[in-house]
Design a protein around this motif. Structure first.
Motif, PDB file in Angstrom:
ATOM      1  N   ILE A 136      26.275  43.093  38.385  1.00  0.00           N
ATOM      2  CA  ILE A 136      25.836  43.512  39.919  1.00  0.00           C
ATOM      3  C   ILE A 136      24.863  42.463  40.423  1.00  0.00           C
ATOM      4  N   GLU A 163      32.894  36.587  43.781  1.00  0.00           N
ATOM      5  CA  GLU A 163      33.891  36.917  43.101  1.00  0.00           C
ATOM      6  C   GLU A 163      33.838  36.650  41.676  1.00  0.00           C
ATOM      7  N   LEU A 166      32.039  39.870  40.230  1.00  0.00           N
ATOM      8  CA  LEU A 166      32.759  40.916  40.169  1.00  0.00           C
ATOM      9  C   LEU A 166      33.694  40.794  39.034  1.00  0.00           C
ATOM     10  N   GLY A 169      31.751  41.575  36.222  1.00  0.00           N
ATOM     11  CA  GLY A 169      31.451  43.180  36.083  1.00  0.00           C
ATOM     12  C   GLY A 169      32.690  43.963  35.417  1.00  0.00           C
ATOM     13  N   ALA A 170      33.901  43.474  35.754  1.00  0.00           N
ATOM     14  CA  ALA A 170      35.193  44.169  35.347  1.00  0.00           C
ATOM     15  C   ALA A 170      35.105  43.935  33.926  1.00  0.00           C
ATOM     16  N   THR A 174      34.821  47.269  31.414  1.00  0.00           N
ATOM     17  CA  THR A 174      36.019  47.817  31.056  1.00  0.00           C
ATOM     18  C   THR A 174      37.162  46.586  30.441  1.00  0.00           C
ATOM     19  N   GLY A 176      38.067  43.715  31.516  1.00  0.00           N
ATOM     20  CA  GLY A 176      38.899  43.384  32.659  1.00  0.00           C
ATOM     21  C   GLY A 176      39.904  44.388  32.952  1.00  0.00           C
ATOM     22  N   MET A 177      40.601  44.083  34.291  1.00  0.00           N
ATOM     23  CA  MET A 177      41.367  44.870  34.880  1.00  0.00           C
ATOM     24  C   MET A 177      42.651  44.785  34.198  1.00  0.00           C
ATOM     25  N   PRO A 178      43.706  45.476  34.835  1.00  0.00           N
ATOM     26  CA  PRO A 178      45.036  45.222  34.190  1.00  0.00           C
ATOM     27  C   PRO A 178      45.791  43.941  34.653  1.00  0.00           C
ATOM     28  N   VAL A 181      46.906  43.282  38.456  1.00  0.00           N
ATOM     29  CA  VAL A 181      45.731  43.268  39.287  1.00  0.00           C
ATOM     30  C   VAL A 181      44.978  41.931  39.324  1.00  0.00           C
TER      31      VAL A 181
END
Lengths: 223, 486
Positions: A136, A163, A166, A169-170, A174, A176-178, A181
Motif C-alpha cells: 500500500i 501498478e 498493486l 499487494g495482490a 493472496t 496473486g490474482m487468477p 486477470v
C-alpha cells in the motif's frame, strides 16, 4: 523463538527494497535514472514472485514472474529509454513540492498505509502478510510522485510504479490474482504504455515540450 | 452460446478489419454494418435470455442475467445509431479538414474496440476481467479524444488518461481486496473466487471489514469513470474536445457501464455488511454530483461541455436512486440509465451537426438553427426538453419515480434534488432557446446530416415515458429484484 527461514527473510528483504526504491524514485529528478529505478523495482518484484512461487509451489506464480521479467524489466524500460532519447527529455523541472518536503510526506504516507493495512494483515493467512503495508505504501508513494511532478514522463513512471505496488499487494495478500486477470492487467499496462508513446509525440508536436504546464488551459473558461 | 460469441467476436473482427483495411472510402459503411450485426446478435441474445433464463458460459467467465442483458441491448443499440450518425458526421469533418483519412482509420478501428470493451465489461462474470475491460475502454478512447490534435484536445486526453488511470488503479486495489476476502470463504484454489455468481452466493459470509475497505476503493475507482463529483473533472473536457460521436458513446455507454460495475460491487458489499454504509456512500456521491453539476452548468459557454455536465447530473441521480435501493428505486434507476443514455446521445448527435453548421462549439455562435435546418433545431429542442425531465418523455417518468420514492424514504434529500433540477432546467433552457430560435448565420454542410438516429432515440424515450411494454417492465423488475436487495 524459531529462526525465520532463509527464503522468508529474502522475501522480506525484497519488500523492504521495494519501499526503498519507491523513496529513491520520489527523490530522483533525472528521468533516465527514474526509468532505471523502475526497472530495478520490476526486477525485485520478479525475484519476490519467483521466491514465492518456489516456496508455495504454485505454478502460475512462475508464469507471472516470467511475465514481470519480460514486461517490466526488459520491454517497458527499453521502450521508455527509447522515448526519452527520441524526445530528448532528460530532467524533470523542480517538483511542485521540494524534495525534503516530499520525503517527509512520504514517511507520513507509509505510517498511514500500515494503519490501513492493519485489518487485512490480521486476516491474511499468507506467509508474506506483513508486506501488505509495504504494498500500500508503494502505491501511495507512486501516487504522491504523480501529484508532485510536472513532466508527463515522470507521471507515467509514477503510474507504472503504482501498478508494481498493486501487483505486489495482490501477491502478498493472496499469492496473486487468477491467471486470466493477471494476463489482462499485463495487456492493459502494455497497451497503456504504447498509447502513451503515441500521445507523447502528439504533445511534443503540438507544444515542442513535454512540460505539463502547457496543459492547464481547460478550466471551463472561455477560450 | 453462438449469440454471445458473435456479440463479442464481431466488434473484435470488425476492429481488426477496419484497422487493416486502411483509409478506405467505404470504411464508415463497414463500421455501421459491423455495429448492425452486433446489434442483431444482442437482440438474439436478449430473446434467448427472456425465453430460457440466465446463461453461464466459457468456464463461467461469461454470464448473462436480466440486469446485464438489458444494458447489452441498450449498448448495442446506441453503438449502432452512433455508427450511423458518425458516417456523415466524420465525412463532414473530413471535408472541413479537421481530420485526415489516416486518422479516420484509427477512429473506426478504435470505435469497434471500444464497443468490444463495453460488451465484455457487461457480459463478464469475472470481477477482474470487468476491471480489465473498463481500463481497456479508457485506452481505446484516449486517442479518439485527441483525434483533432489541437492543444486543447491533447490536454483533455492527458487529463482523461491520468485521472481515469489513477482512478482505475484504486479499483484494481479494491478488486484485490475483494479477491482476498473471497479466497478465505471460497477456498484456496482461487479459480472461482472472483466470479460474481460465486461471490453472490456466499456474500453474507464475506469478511465485512475487508469488504467495506474494498468498496471504498471500488467506488472511488469506478466512480471516477461514472463521473461522480468530485472525481468528474476529466469528463467535460473529454466530451468537449473529442469528436461528437465519441462524446455520444462516452455519455451514453461508458458512464452506464461504469455505473453497472459500481452496482455489481454494491450488491456484494451490501450482502456482507448489513449496514447502510454502501447505500449512504452512493447517495452522498450521487447528491453531490447532482448539486455540483447543476451549479457548474451556469458557467458553461461550450455546448458540449454544457451537456457533459448534464450527464454528470443524471448519473448522480441514478447513483442516488441505486443508493436508496429497494425494488422501486432500482427500477427507476434502471429506467433512468436507459432514457438518459438514449436522450443524451440524441442530443449530442443534434449538437454535433449544429456545431458543424455554426463552425463553432461556443453557444453564442450557434444561432437560429430552426430557420436553416428545422430538423436539427427541433431535434435539439425536443432532446433538451426530454433531458430536462418534461412530460411526456421517459426522463420525467424515471425522475418522478425517484423523487416520490425519495420523499418516502429519504425526505431530507428532496430539497437538494428539487433545487438542483430547477437550477439545471434554467441553466440549460436559457442557453438552448436562442440556439434554436433567433437570427442565423449558419453554413450549409457538404453532406446531408444524419437525423434518423436523433429522432429514433427520442421516439423510444417518448414511448418509454407514455407506456412501458409489459415485457420490458418485467425485465426491469427482474433486474431490480436482483440488485435491489433488502
Amino acid at each position: 523463538m524459531a529462526p525465520i527461514p532463509l527464503d522468508l527473510q529474502l522475501l522480506d528483504s525484497c519488500a523492504a527494497l521495494l519501499l526503498l526504491l519507491s523513496f529513491a524514485m520520489l527523490s530522483q529528478r533525472r528521468i533516465v535514472s527514474l526509468v532505471n529505478l523502475l526497472a530495478v523495482q520490476g526486477a525485485v518484484l520478479a525475484a519476490a514472485t519467483l521466491l514465492l512461487a518456489w516456496r508455495t509451489g504454485q505454478g502460475h506464480l512462475y508464469l507471472s514472474a516470467a511475465l514481470t521479467l519480460a514486461l517490466k524489466v526488459a520491454f517497458l524500460p527499453w521502450l521508455l529509454h527509447r522515448l526519452i532519447r527520441r524526445l530528448q527529455v532528460y530532467w524533470d523541472t523542480e517538483p511542485l513540492l521540494n524534495i525534503s518536503g516530499t520525503m517527509l510526506s512520504g514517511i507520513l504516507i507509509v505510517v498511514f498505509a500500515f494503519g490501513l493495512a492493519q485489518p487485512i494483515t490480521e486476516l491474511a493467512s499468507t506467509t508474506m502478510r506483513s508486506a501488505i503495508g509495504i504494498a500500500i505504501s508503494v502505491v501511495l508513494l507512486a501516487f504522491l510522485m504523480m501529484i508532485t511532478r510536472r513532466k508527463a514522463m515522470s507521471q507515467v513512471i509514477g503510474f507504472l510504479s503504482m501498478e508494481n505496488g498493486l501487483f505486489f499487494g495482490a501477491m502478498s495478500a493472496t499469492y496473486g490474482m487468477p491467471m486470466v486477470v493477471e494476463l489482462g492487467v499485463a495487456l492493459d499496462v502494455l497497451v497503456a504504455v504504447l498509447v502513451l508513446g503515441v500521445f507523447f509525440f502528439q504533445i511534443r508536436e503540438q507544444f515542442d515540450s513535454l512540460d505539463l504546464h502547457h496543459l492547464e488551459s481547460l478550466k471551463g473558461e472561455p477560450r | 452460446m453462438i449469440e454471445l460469441a458473435l456479440l463479442l467476436g464481431l466488434p473484435l473482427a470488425g476492429g481488426i478489419a477496419l484497422g487493416a483495411l486502411g483509409a478506405h472510402r467505404r470504411a464508415p459503411e463497414l463500421n455501421a454494418a459491423v455495429s448492425l450485426a452486433t446489434f442483431l446478435a444482442a437482440c438474439a441474445l436478449t430473446v434467448r435470455v427472456i425465453r430460457h433464463g440466465d446463461l453461464l458460459l466459457a468456464h463461467e467467465q461469461l454470464f448473462i442475467d436480466p440486469f446485464n442483458v438489458f444494458l447489452v441491448a441498450l449498448t448495442a443499440l446506441v453503438g449502432l445509431t452512433t455508427a450511423l450518425f458518425s458516417r456523415p458526421y466524420m465525412r463532414i469533418e473530413l471535408a472541413h479538414g479537421r481530420v485526415s483519412a489516416g486518422r479516420l482509420r484509427l477512429y473506426h478501428a478504435m470505435y469497434q474496440m471500444f464497443m468490444l470493451t463495453m460488451l465484455l465489461a457487461l457480459t463478464t462474470n469475472n470481477m477482474g476481467l470487468l476491471w480489465v475491460a473498463l481500463e481497456a475502454a479508457t485506452l481505446s478512447t484516449v486517442l479518439l479524444v485527441t483525434l483533432y490534435r489541437t492543444p486543447r484536445s491533447l490536454e483533455a486526453g492527458w487529463k482523461y488518461f491520468i485521472l481515469c488511470g489513477v482512478g482505475i488503479a484504486q479499483a484494481l486495489f479494491g478488486t484485490i481486496l475483494l479477491y482476498f476476502a473471497a479466497e478465505r470463504t471460497l477456498g484456496a484454489e482461487g479459480v472461482t473466487a472472483l466470479l460474481w455468481t460465486h461471490l453472490d452466493a456466499v456474500k453474507s459470509q464475506l469478511e465485512p471489514a475487508v469488504l467495506a475497505l474494498a468498496f471504498v476503493f471500488l467506488l472511488v475507482g469506478y466512480g471516477t469513470k461514472v463521473g461522480l463529483a468530485p472525481l468528474h473533472s476529466w469528463l467535460p473536457d473529454a466530451h468537449a474536445e473529442g469528436p461528437t460521436p465519441i462524446s455520444a458513446v462516452l455519455s451514453g455507454l461508458l458512464l452506464n457501464v461504469a455505473l453497472y460495475a459500481v452496482v455489481r460491487c454494491k450488491v456484494l458489499v451490501q450482502g456482507s455488511l448489513h449496514s447502510p454504509l454502501p447505500a449512504r456512500m452512493l447517495m452522498g456521491f450521487g447528491l453531490l454530483s447532482v448539486a455540483l453539476s447543476s451549479l457548474c452548468l451556469w458557467r458553461q459557454r461550450d455546448v458540449k461541455r454544457l451537456f457533459a455536465y448534464s450527464s454528470v447530473e443524471h448519473m448522480g441521480i441514478a447513483t442516488f436512486a441505486f443508493g436508496m435501493g429497494g425494488p422501486v428505486a432500482s427500477f427507476a434507476a434502471l429506467l433512468h440509465m436507459t432514457v438518459h443514455s438514449l436522450t443524451k446521445s440524441a442530443i449530442f448527435f443534434a449538437v454535433g451537426h449544429a456545431a458543424q453548421k455554426a463552425g463553432s462549439q461556443l453557444m453564442e455562435n450557434i444561432r437560429g438553427l430552426v430557420t436553416l435546418s428545422p430538423t436539427i433545431g427541433w431535434g435539439l429542442m425536443t432532446g433538451t426538453l426530454a433531458i430536462l425531465g418534461l412530460p411526456p418523455f421517459g426522463v420525467f417518468a424515471s425522475e418522478f419515480l425517484i423523487l416520490t420514492t425519495a420523499m418516502r424514504e429519504q425526505p431530507w434529500a428532496i430539497p437538494i434534488l428539487l433545487a438542483a433540477l430547477a437550477v439545471a432546467f434554467a441553466a440549460i433552457f436559457r442557453r438552448v432557446q436562442p440556439m434554436v430560435f433567433g437570427e442565423t448565420s449558419a453554413r450549409r454542410l457538404p453532406h446531408p446530416p444524419a437525423l434518423l438516429p436523433v429522432f429514433a432515440h427520442l421516439a423510444i424515450v417518448l414511448v418509454l415515458g407514455l407506456y412501458i411494454p409489459p415485457a420490458l417492465a418485467d425485465w426491469y423488475r427482474a433486474a431490480a429484484r436482483l440488485i435491489g436487495g433488502p
